[in-house]
Design an enzyme around this catalytic site. Structure first.
Site, PDB file in Angstrom:
ATOM      1  N   SER A   1       0.831  -1.198   0.000  1.00 55.82           N
ATOM      2  CA  SER A   1       0.000   0.000   0.000  1.00 55.82           C
ATOM      3  C   SER A   1       0.874   1.260   0.000  1.00 55.82           C
ATOM      4  O   SER A   1       0.508   2.267  -0.597  1.00 55.82           O
ATOM      5  CB  SER A   1      -0.914  -0.002   1.223  1.00 55.82           C
ATOM      6  OG  SER A   1      -0.130  -0.125   2.392  1.00 55.82           O
TER       7      SER A   1
ATOM      8  N   CYS B   1       3.399  -5.999   9.579  1.00 52.08           N
ATOM      9  CA  CYS B   1       3.064  -4.869   8.710  1.00 52.08           C
ATOM     10  C   CYS B   1       4.382  -4.356   8.146  1.00 52.08           C
ATOM     11  O   CYS B   1       5.357  -4.203   8.895  1.00 52.08           O
ATOM     12  CB  CYS B   1       2.352  -3.766   9.480  1.00 52.08           C
ATOM     13  SG  CYS B   1       2.151  -2.232   8.535  1.00 52.08           S
TER      14      CYS B   1
END
Ligand code: DGL
Length: 285
Positions: free
Chosen positions: A7, A200
């Site tokens: 992202s 993450c």
């Protein structure tokens, strides 16, 4: 080429590990900076954004795409693998980061089979830190229950860590406050974890601060290296895919937002200027 998607620019940590482990191949990295962060978005939106990114990478010549983004891996990977690829791209592959990370979290070798548990950790506690989307999906829990069902898993959402990294706030008292906010509940429970996975791509950039808070006896698993090691193993087990990869040591970096902004932020973090191109994704038809 090998496509690597995230992202935002956190995925460069995974790209760097892949290039370190497998330098001979060609890579295209895509960050959907225009729509990051993905963490709090709905299942359908994350799926559609991820599929648009994967299709862009396919059209640029990638035959295999690694979803470096945990949120995309947790929310979109299965549907893309089960529905999109067989119908539209039967010769391409999309891989995620959850399964290899879970293998490492459980102390298992690459490509482990369900029920083959690591004796040393079979009754321990491990923890995963991730975005709201990753944790809400329970993807880590689902995979860990298959591979090492007696391991206890603490899952901690850290919703503000990725936005802090995207804003370049990697240290200082404000960032430290948010590190404590999400780490303290993990560390203060009755059974603290033996290993913590930074689930993450953005979190390795907060590692110095995280390491100061987490006691030294708790291992922190670097996801980039784990993914690179297990992707190398996957290529050995899939020679048909491996033979299709270019070996020019090329690297292209693309973002859906302003390349100058991306170059400045990622260059500051990675210590050298990066050349970035602009990607324009096609909306799903
Ligand atoms: N890169 C994403 C991941 O690994 C986190 C950032 C976001 O929320 O988009 O989950």
């Amino acid at each position: 080429m090998i496509g690597v998607f995230d992202s935002g620019f956190g995925g460069l940590t995974v790209l760097a590990a892949l290039r370190q482990r497998l330098p001979q191949y060609d890579y295209v990295f895509l960050a959907d900076s225009a729509r990051a962060p993905y963490g709090a978005r709905s299942f359908d939106v994350i799926h559609d954004f991820t599929l648009e990114a994967v299709e862009w990478l396919f059209n640029e010549g990638c035959t295999v795409v690694v979803l470096a983004c945990n949120t995309a891996s947790a929310r979109a990977l299965r549907t893309i693998q089960q529905n999109h690829l067989p119908a539209h791209r039967p010769d391409r592959r999309v891989l995620g980061v959850v399964r290899p990370s879970v293998e490492a979290l459980a102390g298992l070798p690459p490509g482990a089979l369900p029920g083959v548990s690591a004796p040393s950790l079979v009754e321990g506690t491990v923890a995963v830190l991730g975005t709201e989307g990753t944790i809400a999906s329970d993807s880590y829990g689902i995979e860990l229950r298959k591979l090492a069902p007696r391991l206890e898993l603490i899952q901690q959402p850290c919703p503000l860590w990725a936005p802090l990294v995207e804003a370049g706030e990697l240290d200082g008292p404000g960032t430290e406050w948010f590190l404590h906010r999400y780490l303290d509940p993990v560390l203060s429970g009755p059974r603290p974890p033996q290993r913590i996975l930074l689930g993450c791509t953005h979190y390795p950039l907060l590692l110095p601060g995280i390491r100061r808070i987490v006691p030294a006896e708790i291992a922190i698993i670097p996801q980039g290296e784990v993914v690179a090691e297990r992707f190398a193993d996957w290529l050995v087990r899939h020679p048909d895919q491996e033979q299709r990869l270019g070996r020019g040591r090329l690297q292209r970096l693309a973002t859906t937002d302003d390349p100058a902004w991306f170059a400045e932020h990622s260059g500051r973090i990675f210590g050298r200027p990066l050349q970035i191109e602009r990607a324009r994704l096609s909306p799903l038809g």
